[in-house]
Design an enzyme around this catalytic site. Sequence first.
Site, short mmCIF file in Angstrom:
data_model
loop_
_atom_site.label_atom_id
_atom_site.label_comp_id
_atom_site.label_asym_id
_atom_site.label_seq_id
_atom_site.Cartn_x
_atom_site.Cartn_y
_atom_site.Cartn_z
N GLY A 4 0.66 -1.37 0.19
CA GLY A 4 -0.06 0.31 0.03
C GLY A 4 0.88 0.93 -0.17
O GLY A 4 0.05 2.08 0.56
N THR A 5 2.28 1.49 -0.63
CA THR A 5 2.99 2.48 -0.78
C THR A 5 2.01 3.88 -1.20
O THR A 5 1.75 4.63 -0.99
CB THR A 5 4.20 2.54 -1.11
OG1 THR A 5 3.93 2.05 -1.91
CG2 THR A 5 5.35 1.32 0.17
N ASN A 6 1.48 3.45 -2.59
CA ASN A 6 0.81 3.91 -3.14
C ASN A 6 -0.26 4.74 -2.68
O ASN A 6 -0.85 5.90 -3.36
CB ASN A 6 -0.20 3.29 -5.19
CG ASN A 6 1.62 3.58 -6.24
OD1 ASN A 6 1.81 4.80 -6.17
ND2 ASN A 6 1.96 1.84 -5.69
N HIS A 45 0.63 1.65 -13.72
CA HIS A 45 1.37 0.15 -13.72
C HIS A 45 2.75 0.82 -13.40
O HIS A 45 3.32 1.21 -14.38
CB HIS A 45 0.90 -0.19 -14.87
CG HIS A 45 1.80 -1.12 -15.66
ND1 HIS A 45 1.47 -2.36 -14.68
CD2 HIS A 45 2.11 -1.83 -16.55
CE1 HIS A 45 2.42 -3.11 -15.61
NE2 HIS A 45 2.79 -2.68 -16.00
#
Length: 208
Positions: free
Chosen positions: A12-14, A110
């Site tokens: 979950g870094t994004n 992506h």
Amino acid sequence: MKNIVVLVSGGGTNLQALIDAQNRGEINSGKITCVISSNPNAYALTRAENNGIETAVIRRKDYDEFDKYDEALTELLKSKNADLIVLAGFMTILGKGVIRAFENRIINIHPALIPSFCGEGYYGLRVHEEALKKGVKVTGATAHFVNEICDGGPIIIQKAVEVKDGDTPEILQKRVMEQAEWIILPRAVALFCEDKIKVIGNKTVISD
Ligand code: GAR
């Protein structure tokens, strides 16, 4: 104010980049209202809880047929009143039901410059392994709308990142995240929420 629902599967870094951008006031016309994970153990869920964001879990393996899973996910997203769905490291393929119900309202990040290193089987670290195997000198990330072609929807933003001698897939993944993904994903989300992305055929035009 648009409701943003983020779909996750892992670290979950994004998602964190989106939360940080929201906290900095960079996503003015939208709010992350729910985080849905395909994996009950995803650290992304902890990040959501730490920020007071509602969470839910939906697992492909709990449905005997793909169509039933597709229907259940579509209903879940509708019940959350999602205006925008963000795939932030979501590792389950979306079905036609969800994609059609939310046409041009699903954004994916992506970790390569589409149309390189994309399509079925290209996800996570594998993308960077293939880029290193090919010996490209430049890679990057792409934020795009999701359509029925895997990684084939209209491109919103791309950002290039240099490949360096001695890179491992892990080192390259981290550079692509830091220098591209965590910047362009929140930007694409902010633009969407401000109605600044127009889709014309399979292309986008950004008014900024
Ligand atoms: C990110 O690099 C994202 O671009 C990639 O998975 C990683 C998830 O990391 N997504 C894909 O490969 C989708 N095809 P995160 O959970 O830390 O955001």
